[in-house]
Design a protein around this motif. Structure first.
Motif, PDB file in Angstrom:
ATOM      1  N   UNK A  84      -2.805  44.571  30.072  1.00  8.49           N
ATOM      2  CA  UNK A  84      -1.532  45.097  29.553  1.00  8.49           C
ATOM      3  C   UNK A  84      -0.948  44.166  28.502  1.00  8.49           C
ATOM      4  N   UNK A  85      -1.018  42.879  28.805  1.00  4.13           N
ATOM      5  CA  UNK A  85      -0.460  41.906  27.873  1.00  4.13           C
ATOM      6  C   UNK A  85      -1.202  41.940  26.534  1.00  4.13           C
ATOM      7  N   UNK A 117       0.296  49.413  26.993  1.00  6.57           N
ATOM      8  CA  UNK A 117       0.435  50.319  28.138  1.00  6.57           C
ATOM      9  C   UNK A 117      -0.717  51.310  28.284  1.00  6.57           C
ATOM     10  N   UNK A 118      -1.177  51.897  27.159  1.00  5.99           N
ATOM     11  CA  UNK A 118      -2.225  52.924  27.270  1.00  5.99           C
ATOM     12  C   UNK A 118      -3.470  52.336  27.931  1.00  5.99           C
ATOM     13  N   UNK A 119      -3.883  51.166  27.429  1.00  2.24           N
ATOM     14  CA  UNK A 119      -5.067  50.521  28.012  1.00  2.24           C
ATOM     15  C   UNK A 119      -4.804  50.175  29.475  1.00  2.24           C
ATOM     16  N   UNK A 120      -3.581  49.692  29.743  1.00  2.00           N
ATOM     17  CA  UNK A 120      -3.232  49.315  31.118  1.00  2.00           C
ATOM     18  C   UNK A 120      -3.434  50.497  32.067  1.00  2.00           C
ATOM     19  N   UNK A 121      -2.949  51.668  31.656  1.00  2.00           N
ATOM     20  CA  UNK A 121      -3.044  52.849  32.533  1.00  2.00           C
ATOM     21  C   UNK A 121      -4.507  53.261  32.730  1.00  2.00           C
ATOM     22  N   UNK A 122      -5.278  53.209  31.651  1.00  2.00           N
ATOM     23  CA  UNK A 122      -6.699  53.573  31.775  1.00  2.00           C
ATOM     24  C   UNK A 122      -7.430  52.592  32.693  1.00  2.00           C
ATOM     25  N   UNK A 145       5.907  47.369  40.254  1.00  2.49           N
ATOM     26  CA  UNK A 145       6.733  46.339  39.637  1.00  2.49           C
ATOM     27  C   UNK A 145       6.739  46.420  38.112  1.00  2.49           C
ATOM     28  N   UNK A 146       5.702  47.005  37.556  1.00  4.50           N
ATOM     29  CA  UNK A 146       5.641  47.088  36.102  1.00  4.50           C
ATOM     30  C   UNK A 146       6.390  48.304  35.570  1.00  4.50           C
ATOM     31  N   UNK A 147       6.196  49.469  36.207  1.00  7.88           N
ATOM     32  CA  UNK A 147       6.753  50.687  35.620  1.00  7.88           C
ATOM     33  C   UNK A 147       7.907  51.305  36.421  1.00  7.88           C
ATOM     34  N   UNK A 148       7.913  51.101  37.730  1.00  8.47           N
ATOM     35  CA  UNK A 148       8.908  51.814  38.537  1.00  8.47           C
ATOM     36  C   UNK A 148      10.142  50.958  38.799  1.00  8.47           C
ATOM     37  N   UNK A 185      -7.474  49.353  20.300  1.00  5.99           N
ATOM     38  CA  UNK A 185      -8.027  50.718  20.397  1.00  5.99           C
ATOM     39  C   UNK A 185      -9.422  50.722  21.017  1.00  5.99           C
ATOM     40  N   UNK A 186     -10.235  49.731  20.651  1.00  4.74           N
ATOM     41  CA  UNK A 186     -11.592  49.688  21.203  1.00  4.74           C
ATOM     42  C   UNK A 186     -11.544  49.503  22.714  1.00  4.74           C
ATOM     43  N   UNK A 187     -10.707  48.563  23.137  1.00  7.95           N
ATOM     44  CA  UNK A 187     -10.630  48.286  24.572  1.00  7.95           C
ATOM     45  C   UNK A 187     -10.088  49.495  25.328  1.00  7.95           C
TER      46      UNK A 187
END
Ligand SMILES: NC(N)=O
Length: 670
Positions: free
Chosen positions: A127-128, A132-137, A376-379, A447-449
């Motif tokens: 995520x860091x 966020x997109x990569x984090x969710x995937x 803890x990250x999103x909610x 984007x690649x990741x």
């Protein structure tokens, strides 16, 4: 024989072990936790105890923990089945896969520790670095990995328990994780080092007993006669892809495919679960563990071939069916043949112990995804410790029940241990390179990741199903668990995701923005955001002193050299000269099997004896505390061993981080 006589133990034995021992461990963990809380409650003592433990128990106990957590039920159940199917080479290739994973993980873990000193989970650094997109995937991939591996373990273990006790497979599927849930939630993870140790002790002693019993029982009276009965049995077998179809040739196409598919899957698994798990003793544990699949698979897998046509084999006079083999019944049937009811009890315990310790680790991994990376990250970013812990506890419960339900659905859908074992790699490998690059390669772009694992997954599934159809003309359970489609699928998933990566330029210092573990003395509890809000990376300093960094970089180089040596020895120098037109002669076979057995005893020394020797001071201290509590003389400050230096602040922080890493977020990290 009637189907009744296939089952050596009563259903009561099954329920007794699965529920009873689960409960005993649960209660044991509550008591250990009470003990730890009572004596190590005060902060200085708490951290100090962990420090003392870290300093003086380190290598031995870590090696033991590696053996324990790496000791999967599938390692003995599946290897035995594949040894039975493909002969003497199959267990070796599985073993070759397990040691190299640990070695490579060590390299990666040191890099992770240098680059992300305050990292807890791989997902938070994804995520860091990528957003966020990569984090969710990656959350999805990590969850899928844990779900599939835990399901494979439950399916394999529940099958064996059913074959040993006649317990309904749905009952064992649901009750196995139940014990683990109780044990994980009740015990928390501060006490894991102890349960790891008890598991390893019991499992290793029983495995040593069973493997010796395989070589020395009424039907096989020694290594020499083992060879003789195998040569006889070999006349009834013709394994496609093996030299002369022999079970005693190392030239075995199916064995090496088995090793490759398993290794790809395993590497992805350790990567998702253990990047931050490195501690001293990791390499030692990895090398010692090599013996477990090798010795158990070689002895029991081959004994199954040797004994299947004899009256002592449970299925006699018929041979095992494909369903029985793929469900993992080769091991329990062989153990019943050579060691009767006693052996069945012993195996029941082993399977239970293996499945509880590994499932427990995976439940914690998933609980950390939900509590740390989602809740803890999103909610609730301002969540207090107790809220995060509550979420992690609930996750353990809900995920445990969900995994059982999932395993039940798969079972009724005709999916068994073998299918899961071969299928797993295609699904869990696409994240492997992108995840490793996150820590090792500054040029992987966001984007690649983000996209590479998804494209890798889609490509892998397409190739797996496409080749399964091309080879057999249909898509069925049997065609999709065939070796070659699964190997093509795993290769595509793994390597296409690497190709889909496109370069960027990342500044490693961003990882230093992750803040350290909060402890109870922190006055500011208003926010739990783990990322420091610093715009200028030039003002970021590494928390380790230059000397320490130098030491760690040296350790990384050494670990890389060591991994290369382990890889060369286990994948090239040792096995490849044997991959030729050769059938093991008697003395070579005897030497091969004896070395695997000696290695198993070396594993006992490393995982069972060494931790006690290594941790004698801590053990003495724990017993002193316990004794003093019984005699009402609790005085923690005065019980510090003489000459024991106080930990430095850096060491205390290291201890806190280490506890946090170990426990995910199941417990407070103070
Ligand atoms: N841990 C394994 N793969 O036995």
């Amino acid at each position: 024989m009637s189907s009744e006589s296939l089952v050596p133990l009563s259903q009561g034995a099954g329920y007794g072990v699965v529920v009873g021992i689960g409960l005993v461990f649960g209660i044991g963990m509550v008591l250990v936790n009470r003990f730890l809380e009572r004596y190590l409650n005060e902060k200085s003592d708490h951290t100090e105890m962990f420090m003392v433990a870290n300093r003086s128990v380190g290598t031995g106990l870590t090696a033991s923990a590696v053996v324990s957590s790496w000791m999967w039920a599938t390692a003995i159940i599946w290897t035995t089945a594949q040894g039975y199917l493909y002969g003497i080479a199959a267990p070796f290739w599985y073993a070759a896969g397990v040691s190299i994973q640990i070695a490579l993980m060590t390299v990666l873990a040191i890099h992770a520790k240098v680059k992300v000193p305050n990292g807890h989970t791989v997902l938070e650094i994804v995520r860091l670095r990528y957003g966020t997109a990569a984090h969710i995937i990656y959350i999805f991939l990590c969850f899928a990995t844990n779900l599939l591996s835990v399901t494979a373990m439950i399916l394999g273990a529940a099958g064996v328990i059913t074959s040993l006790t006649g317990m309904h497979i749905v009952a064992s599927t649901f009750l196995l994780p139940l014990g683990v849930i109780v044990y994980t939630v009740a015990g928390g993870l501060k006490a894991t080092f102890l349960t790891d140790y008890v598991h390893t002790l019991i499992v290793m002693v029983i495995l040593a007993f069973l493997t010796i019993k395989v070589i020395n029982n009424s039907a096989i009276t020694g290594l020499s006669s083992f060879y003789d009965v195998l040569v006889e049995a070999d006349k009834t077998r013709d394994i496609p892809g093996n030299y002369k179809g022999s079970i005693l040739s190392f030239k075995s196409k199916s064995s090496i495919i088995f090793g490759l598919v398993h290794s790809f899957g395993d590497f992805a698994l350790v990567l998702w679960i253990r990047v931050f798990g490195r501690r001293p003793g990791y390499m030692l544990g990895g090398i010692a563990y090599f013996a477990v699949p090798w010795a158990v698979g070689t002895t029991t897998g081959l004994a199954a071939i040797a004994l299947e046509r004899s009256p002592i084999f449970p299925t006699y006079p018929r041979l095992m069916t494909t369903e029985e083999i793929n469900a993992g019944y080769v091991l329990p049937y062989t153990v019943m043949a050579i060691a009767g009811k006693g052996g069945a009890w012993a195996l029941l315990l082993v399977v239970f112990m293996c499945v509880t310790s590994t499932t427990s680790a995976e439940l914690i991994a998933v609980s950390s995804i939900f509590s740390f990376d989602i809740y803890r990250t999103y909610i609730n970013p301002k969540a207090q410790d107790h809220q995060v812990i509550r979420v992690s506890h609930w996750t353990v419960i809900v995920f445990g029940v969900f995994a059982s339900a999932f395993a039940t659905a798969l079972h009724y859908g005709g999916i068994d241990l073998n299918w899961m074992g071969y299928f797993l790699a295609t699904i869990i490998c696409p994240g492997m390179f992108p995840l490793a690059f996150t820590i090792l390669w500054k040029k992987q772009s966001a984007p690649a990741a983000t996209i590479a694992p998804l494209l890798g997954l889609a490509s892998g599934i397409a190739v797996w199903l496409g080749t399964a159809y091309a080879y057999s003309g249909e898509l069925s359970i049997l065609s999709t668990e065939a070796q070659l489609p699964c190997l093509w699928g795993a290769l595509t998933s793994t390597f296409s995701s690497a190709i889909y990566s496109i370069p960027d330029d990342f500044d490693w210092r961003v990882f230093l923005l992750l803040s350290e573990v909060k402890d109870e003395s922190d006055e500011d509890t208003s926010t739990n955001s783990p990322v420091k809000d610093i715009k200028d990376l030039n003002s970021v300093t590494h928390p380790y002193p230059p000397q320490e960094l130098k030491r760690m970089n040296r350790a990384a180089t050494l670990a890389a050299i060591f991994s290369a040596i382990i890889g060369l020895v286990t994948w090239v120098v040792w096995p490849l000269p044997l991959y030729r037109d050769y059938i093991f002669g008697k003395s070579f076979f005897m030497g091969w099997t004896a070395v695997s057995e000696i290695w198993l005893f070396f594993c006992i020394l490393v995982a069972v004896v060494y931790p006690v020797v290594d941790g004698r001071k801590v053990l003495a201290r724990a017993f002193t505390l316990f004794y003093q509590s019984l005699s009402g003389k609790k005085d923690l400050q005065s019980t510090s061993p003489q000459g024991e230096t106080s930990p430095s602040p850096a060491e205390v922080k290291e201890a806190a981080v280490s506890v946090q890493n170990r426990s995910g977020v199941l417990e407070k990290s103070d």
